[in-house]
Design a protein around this motif. Sequence first.
Motif, PDB file in Angstrom:
ATOM      1  N   ASP A   7       0.815  -1.221   0.000  1.00  0.00           N
ATOM      2  CA  ASP A   7       0.000   0.000   0.000  1.00  0.00           C
ATOM      3  C   ASP A   7       0.845   1.267   0.000  1.00  0.00           C
ATOM      4  OD1 ASP A   7      -2.519  -1.052  -0.291  1.00  0.00           O
ATOM      5  OD2 ASP A   7      -2.645  -1.563   1.840  1.00  0.00           O
ATOM      6  N   ILE A   9       2.766   4.484  -1.612  1.00  0.00           N
ATOM      7  CA  ILE A   9       2.181   5.411  -2.597  1.00  0.00           C
ATOM      8  C   ILE A   9       2.557   5.061  -4.046  1.00  0.00           C
ATOM      9  CG2 ILE A   9       3.971   7.218  -2.569  1.00  0.00           C
ATOM     10  CD1 ILE A   9       0.769   8.547  -1.813  1.00  0.00           C
ATOM     11  N   LYS A  12       0.435   2.280  -5.307  1.00  0.00           N
ATOM     12  CA  LYS A  12      -0.898   2.808  -5.659  1.00  0.00           C
ATOM     13  C   LYS A  12      -0.853   3.514  -7.019  1.00  0.00           C
ATOM     14  CE  LYS A  12      -2.584   3.226  -0.961  1.00  0.00           C
ATOM     15  NZ  LYS A  12      -3.060   4.077   0.121  1.00  0.00           N
ATOM     16  N   ARG A  15      -0.907   0.858  -9.658  1.00  0.00           N
ATOM     17  CA  ARG A  15      -2.248   0.274  -9.818  1.00  0.00           C
ATOM     18  C   ARG A  15      -3.254   1.322 -10.293  1.00  0.00           C
ATOM     19  NH1 ARG A  15      -0.876  -2.298  -4.663  1.00  0.00           N
ATOM     20  NH2 ARG A  15      -2.176  -0.776  -3.562  1.00  0.00           N
ATOM     21  N   GLU A  17      -4.445   3.716  -8.656  1.00  0.00           N
ATOM     22  CA  GLU A  17      -5.402   4.085  -7.600  1.00  0.00           C
ATOM     23  C   GLU A  17      -5.258   5.560  -7.248  1.00  0.00           C
ATOM     24  OE1 GLU A  17      -5.159  -0.387  -5.676  1.00  0.00           O
ATOM     25  OE2 GLU A  17      -4.539   1.306  -4.437  1.00  0.00           O
ATOM     26  N   ILE A  18      -4.064   6.118  -7.498  1.00  0.00           N
ATOM     27  CA  ILE A  18      -3.888   7.563  -7.383  1.00  0.00           C
ATOM     28  C   ILE A  18      -3.224   8.061  -8.676  1.00  0.00           C
ATOM     29  CG2 ILE A  18      -3.769   7.602  -4.844  1.00  0.00           C
ATOM     30  CD1 ILE A  18      -0.774   8.086  -5.157  1.00  0.00           C
TER      31      ILE A  18
END
Length: 138
Positions: A7, A9, A12, A15, A17-18
């Motif tokens: 998880d 940054i 993320k 992926r 996700e951000i």
Amino acid sequence: MADYDPDNIFAKILREEIPSTRVFEDEETLAFMDIMPRADGHLLVIPKTPCRNVLDATPEQLAAVMRTVQKMAHAVKTAFNADGVTIQQFNEAAGGQEVFHLHFHVLPRHEGESMRPPGSMGDFDLIAQHAEKIKSVL
Ligand code: 5GP
């Protein structure tokens, strides 16, 4: 050494996700703009597979990342008409690392110009313009 945290940054960012401003990717690596640029064109290169830093990376991860680091060093030097390129990489908190997914900083440098101090958020539009400049020479 702690285990890899899926998880973090940059995981993320991988992926999606951000958001991030991507400039280059291949099967094994991703290059994207640093959100707190210490020079115009400051970008980061990461492997797409998990590892914290140089201390737990495999030779294959390091080889893949370095291929992209060199490619991006040439690209930022050309895009910003730079005199040189700084490459930085930190390992564990005591070594200056803040995000625990292996990454190399690539910064175009100009004679007589210092790097900006760390920790200041960049201007989003300007970073996007700098990313376009880099992409245009790739
Ligand atoms: P280091 O771990 O090498 O000391 O520093 C982490 C780097 O990641 C810093 O240069 C910081 O500006 C950058 N950074 C931290 N969070 C984000 C983020 O959410 N997006 C992007 N693009 N860069 C980030």
